[in-house]
Design a protein around this motif. Structure first.
Motif, PDB file in Angstrom:
ATOM      1  N   ALA A  30      22.840  35.172 131.822  1.00  0.00           N
ATOM      2  CA  ALA A  30      23.423  33.983 132.444  1.00  0.00           C
ATOM      3  C   ALA A  30      22.542  32.745 132.291  1.00  0.00           C
ATOM      4  O   ALA A  30      22.919  31.664 132.727  1.00  0.00           O
ATOM      5  CB  ALA A  30      23.784  34.206 133.907  1.00  0.00           C
ATOM      6  N   LEU A  31      21.377  32.876 131.657  1.00  0.00           N
ATOM      7  CA  LEU A  31      20.471  31.744 131.505  1.00  0.00           C
ATOM      8  C   LEU A  31      21.010  30.749 130.479  1.00  0.00           C
ATOM      9  O   LEU A  31      21.441  31.129 129.398  1.00  0.00           O
ATOM     10  CB  LEU A  31      19.090  32.241 131.055  1.00  0.00           C
ATOM     11  N   VAL A  32      20.978  29.464 130.834  1.00  0.00           N
ATOM     12  CA  VAL A  32      21.366  28.381 129.938  1.00  0.00           C
ATOM     13  C   VAL A  32      20.145  27.479 129.762  1.00  0.00           C
ATOM     14  O   VAL A  32      19.591  26.969 130.736  1.00  0.00           O
ATOM     15  CB  VAL A  32      22.548  27.559 130.512  1.00  0.00           C
ATOM     16  N   VAL A  33      19.728  27.312 128.492  1.00  0.00           N
ATOM     17  CA  VAL A  33      18.571  26.488 128.171  1.00  0.00           C
ATOM     18  C   VAL A  33      19.015  25.338 127.276  1.00  0.00           C
ATOM     19  O   VAL A  33      19.628  25.561 126.238  1.00  0.00           O
ATOM     20  CB  VAL A  33      17.475  27.320 127.447  1.00  0.00           C
ATOM     21  N   HIS A  34      18.697  24.118 127.697  1.00  0.00           N
ATOM     22  CA  HIS A  34      18.970  22.936 126.877  1.00  0.00           C
ATOM     23  C   HIS A  34      17.680  22.515 126.193  1.00  0.00           C
ATOM     24  O   HIS A  34      16.641  22.388 126.858  1.00  0.00           O
ATOM     25  CB  HIS A  34      19.483  21.781 127.737  1.00  0.00           C
ATOM     26  N   LEU A  35      17.744  22.301 124.880  1.00  0.00           N
ATOM     27  CA  LEU A  35      16.593  21.883 124.078  1.00  0.00           C
ATOM     28  C   LEU A  35      16.850  20.476 123.553  1.00  0.00           C
ATOM     29  O   LEU A  35      17.788  20.257 122.788  1.00  0.00           O
ATOM     30  CB  LEU A  35      16.388  22.847 122.910  1.00  0.00           C
ATOM     31  N   GLU A  36      16.000  19.551 123.974  1.00  0.00           N
ATOM     32  CA  GLU A  36      16.158  18.160 123.575  1.00  0.00           C
ATOM     33  C   GLU A  36      14.917  17.678 122.848  1.00  0.00           C
ATOM     34  O   GLU A  36      13.827  18.215 123.046  1.00  0.00           O
ATOM     35  CB  GLU A  36      16.430  17.300 124.807  1.00  0.00           C
ATOM     36  N   GLY A  37      15.091  16.655 122.043  1.00  0.00           N
ATOM     37  CA  GLY A  37      13.992  16.077 121.284  1.00  0.00           C
ATOM     38  C   GLY A  37      14.530  15.541 119.971  1.00  0.00           C
ATOM     39  O   GLY A  37      15.602  15.940 119.518  1.00  0.00           O
ATOM     40  N   ASP A  38      13.800  14.620 119.384  1.00  0.00           N
ATOM     41  CA  ASP A  38      14.226  14.025 118.127  1.00  0.00           C
ATOM     42  C   ASP A  38      14.271  15.062 117.008  1.00  0.00           C
ATOM     43  O   ASP A  38      13.754  16.176 117.151  1.00  0.00           O
ATOM     44  CB  ASP A  38      13.278  12.890 117.732  1.00  0.00           C
ATOM     45  N   LEU A  39      14.859  14.678 115.878  1.00  0.00           N
ATOM     46  CA  LEU A  39      14.868  15.535 114.693  1.00  0.00           C
ATOM     47  C   LEU A  39      13.439  15.934 114.331  1.00  0.00           C
ATOM     48  O   LEU A  39      12.520  15.109 114.397  1.00  0.00           O
ATOM     49  CB  LEU A  39      15.478  14.786 113.504  1.00  0.00           C
ATOM     50  N   GLY A  40      13.261  17.189 113.975  1.00  0.00           N
ATOM     51  CA  GLY A  40      11.958  17.662 113.524  1.00  0.00           C
ATOM     52  C   GLY A  40      10.959  17.979 114.620  1.00  0.00           C
ATOM     53  O   GLY A  40       9.795  18.249 114.337  1.00  0.00           O
ATOM     54  N   MET A  41      11.385  17.989 115.867  1.00  0.00           N
ATOM     55  CA  MET A  41      10.455  18.246 116.969  1.00  0.00           C
ATOM     56  C   MET A  41      10.193  19.732 117.212  1.00  0.00           C
ATOM     57  O   MET A  41       9.257  20.079 117.901  1.00  0.00           O
ATOM     58  CB  MET A  41      10.952  17.605 118.275  1.00  0.00           C
ATOM     59  N   GLY A  42      11.052  20.616 116.666  1.00  0.00           N
ATOM     60  CA  GLY A  42      10.793  22.049 116.823  1.00  0.00           C
ATOM     61  C   GLY A  42      11.793  22.797 117.676  1.00  0.00           C
ATOM     62  O   GLY A  42      11.519  23.929 118.083  1.00  0.00           O
ATOM     63  N   LYS A  43      12.951  22.215 117.918  1.00  0.00           N
ATOM     64  CA  LYS A  43      13.960  22.899 118.735  1.00  0.00           C
ATOM     65  C   LYS A  43      14.397  24.216 118.084  1.00  0.00           C
ATOM     66  O   LYS A  43      14.461  25.246 118.753  1.00  0.00           O
ATOM     67  CB  LYS A  43      15.177  21.985 118.961  1.00  0.00           C
ATOM     68  N   ASP A 123      20.026  25.781 133.242  1.00  0.00           N
ATOM     69  CA  ASP A 123      19.113  26.367 134.225  1.00  0.00           C
ATOM     70  C   ASP A 123      17.709  25.838 133.951  1.00  0.00           C
ATOM     71  O   ASP A 123      16.943  25.581 134.870  1.00  0.00           O
ATOM     72  CB  ASP A 123      19.122  27.898 134.119  1.00  0.00           C
ATOM     73  N   ILE A 124      17.400  25.706 132.651  1.00  0.00           N
ATOM     74  CA  ILE A 124      16.108  25.171 132.215  1.00  0.00           C
ATOM     75  C   ILE A 124      16.367  24.130 131.141  1.00  0.00           C
ATOM     76  O   ILE A 124      17.107  24.378 130.189  1.00  0.00           O
ATOM     77  CB  ILE A 124      15.188  26.284 131.659  1.00  0.00           C
ATOM     78  N   GLY A 125      15.753  22.977 131.297  1.00  0.00           N
ATOM     79  CA  GLY A 125      15.818  21.929 130.286  1.00  0.00           C
ATOM     80  C   GLY A 125      14.447  21.753 129.665  1.00  0.00           C
ATOM     81  O   GLY A 125      13.431  21.720 130.385  1.00  0.00           O
ATOM     82  N   ILE A 126      14.401  21.681 128.344  1.00  0.00           N
ATOM     83  CA  ILE A 126      13.135  21.511 127.621  1.00  0.00           C
ATOM     84  C   ILE A 126      13.267  20.285 126.734  1.00  0.00           C
ATOM     85  O   ILE A 126      14.165  20.220 125.893  1.00  0.00           O
ATOM     86  CB  ILE A 126      12.809  22.749 126.758  1.00  0.00           C
ATOM     87  N   ASN A 127      12.380  19.318 126.942  1.00  0.00           N
ATOM     88  CA  ASN A 127      12.334  18.132 126.099  1.00  0.00           C
ATOM     89  C   ASN A 127      11.050  18.212 125.282  1.00  0.00           C
ATOM     90  O   ASN A 127       9.966  18.355 125.851  1.00  0.00           O
ATOM     91  CB  ASN A 127      12.369  16.857 126.939  1.00  0.00           C
ATOM     92  N   ILE A 128      11.185  18.145 123.956  1.00  0.00           N
ATOM     93  CA  ILE A 128      10.029  18.291 123.061  1.00  0.00           C
ATOM     94  C   ILE A 128       9.686  16.929 122.474  1.00  0.00           C
ATOM     95  O   ILE A 128      10.550  16.260 121.898  1.00  0.00           O
ATOM     96  CB  ILE A 128      10.333  19.318 121.939  1.00  0.00           C
ATOM     97  N   VAL A 129       8.429  16.530 122.647  1.00  0.00           N
ATOM     98  CA  VAL A 129       7.966  15.218 122.183  1.00  0.00           C
ATOM     99  C   VAL A 129       6.669  15.377 121.404  1.00  0.00           C
ATOM    100  O   VAL A 129       5.952  16.374 121.568  1.00  0.00           O
ATOM    101  CB  VAL A 129       7.761  14.242 123.374  1.00  0.00           C
ATOM    102  N   ALA A 142      16.393  23.582 136.744  1.00  0.00           N
ATOM    103  CA  ALA A 142      17.439  22.825 137.425  1.00  0.00           C
ATOM    104  C   ALA A 142      18.275  23.682 138.370  1.00  0.00           C
ATOM    105  O   ALA A 142      19.149  23.164 139.050  1.00  0.00           O
ATOM    106  CB  ALA A 142      18.344  22.151 136.394  1.00  0.00           C
ATOM    107  N   THR A 143      18.005  24.993 138.393  1.00  0.00           N
ATOM    108  CA  THR A 143      18.753  25.906 139.265  1.00  0.00           C
ATOM    109  C   THR A 143      17.783  26.946 139.827  1.00  0.00           C
ATOM    110  O   THR A 143      16.633  27.048 139.393  1.00  0.00           O
ATOM    111  CB  THR A 143      19.850  26.655 138.480  1.00  0.00           C
ATOM    112  N   VAL A 144      18.274  27.735 140.753  1.00  0.00           N
ATOM    113  CA  VAL A 144      17.459  28.821 141.304  1.00  0.00           C
ATOM    114  C   VAL A 144      17.102  29.820 140.199  1.00  0.00           C
ATOM    115  O   VAL A 144      15.953  30.263 140.103  1.00  0.00           O
ATOM    116  CB  VAL A 144      18.191  29.517 142.476  1.00  0.00           C
ATOM    117  N   LEU A 145      18.070  30.160 139.346  1.00  0.00           N
ATOM    118  CA  LEU A 145      17.790  31.048 138.212  1.00  0.00           C
ATOM    119  C   LEU A 145      16.719  30.425 137.323  1.00  0.00           C
ATOM    120  O   LEU A 145      15.778  31.103 136.894  1.00  0.00           O
ATOM    121  CB  LEU A 145      19.066  31.314 137.404  1.00  0.00           C
ATOM    122  N   GLY A 146      16.844  29.142 137.037  1.00  0.00           N
ATOM    123  CA  GLY A 146      15.841  28.453 136.223  1.00  0.00           C
ATOM    124  C   GLY A 146      14.464  28.499 136.847  1.00  0.00           C
ATOM    125  O   GLY A 146      13.465  28.737 136.160  1.00  0.00           O
ATOM    126  N   ASP A 147      14.388  28.287 138.161  1.00  0.00           N
ATOM    127  CA  ASP A 147      13.096  28.373 138.865  1.00  0.00           C
ATOM    128  C   ASP A 147      12.473  29.759 138.706  1.00  0.00           C
ATOM    129  O   ASP A 147      11.280  29.889 138.443  1.00  0.00           O
ATOM    130  CB  ASP A 147      13.284  28.108 140.364  1.00  0.00           C
TER     131      ASP A 147
END
Length: 160
Positions: A30-43, A123-129, A142-147
């Motif tokens: 049930a875990l949902v992970v969002h991966l953000e960051g510009d092109l080439g950041m390693g998502k 549940d978890i958001g990851i921003n790569i910079v 962002a949620t109890v599961l994410g915590d």
């Protein structure tokens, strides 16, 4: 409730793969992970580590053209999304995107902003910079599961 945050650096591609593997080791259905960051950041590199960490032995390519790539890994199904080429969030409705976000699956979503209004929240958001020659991952639950999952991931990372 939720809101745990963590920053961790990845000096190179191997470190990014290791971080993905680390999250895989503590992930649960049930875990949902969002991966953000510009092109080439390693998502996709992070996603490869995650999917291989769950036992996938083949290549992990970015589903840039197909939008989603499914992986059956034991009892767990993982859906790897790359929404970079998504023209309109409504396209997700036509592909039945809600069917992927199930209690028995884990979803990794690259470029989640392109599916705004349609995708469920993470549940978890990851921003790569960029950070020096490597990368910094700004991670937030962002949620109890994410915590719960983020807490286990941090403890595991710090003990290695």
């Amino acid at each position: 409730m939720s809101g745990t945050q963590w920053q961790v650096e990845a000096a190179d591609e191997a470190a990014m793969v290791a971080l993905g593997r680390g999250l895989a080791a503590v992930a649960q259905p049930a875990l949902v992970v969002h991966l953000e960051g510009d092109l080439g950041m390693g998502k996709t590199t992070f996603s490869r580590g995650f999917i291989q960490g769950l036992g996938h032995e083949g290549a992990v390519k970015s589903p840039t053209y197909t939008l989603v790539e499914p992986y059956q890994l034991g009892q767990l199904e993982v859906f790897h999304f790359d929404l970079y080429r998504l023209g309109d969030p409504e396209e997700l409705e036509f592909m039945g995107v809600r069917d992927y976000f199930r209690e028995d699956a884990v979803c990794l979503v690259e470029w989640p902003g392109r599916g705004a209004g349609i995708l469920p929240p993470p549940d978890i958001g990851i921003n790569i910079v960029p950070a020096g020659l490597g990368r910094r991952l700004d991670i937030r639950a962002a949620t109890v599961l994410g915590d719960t999952v983020l807490g286990r991931w941090r403890r595991r990372h710090l003990s290695h």
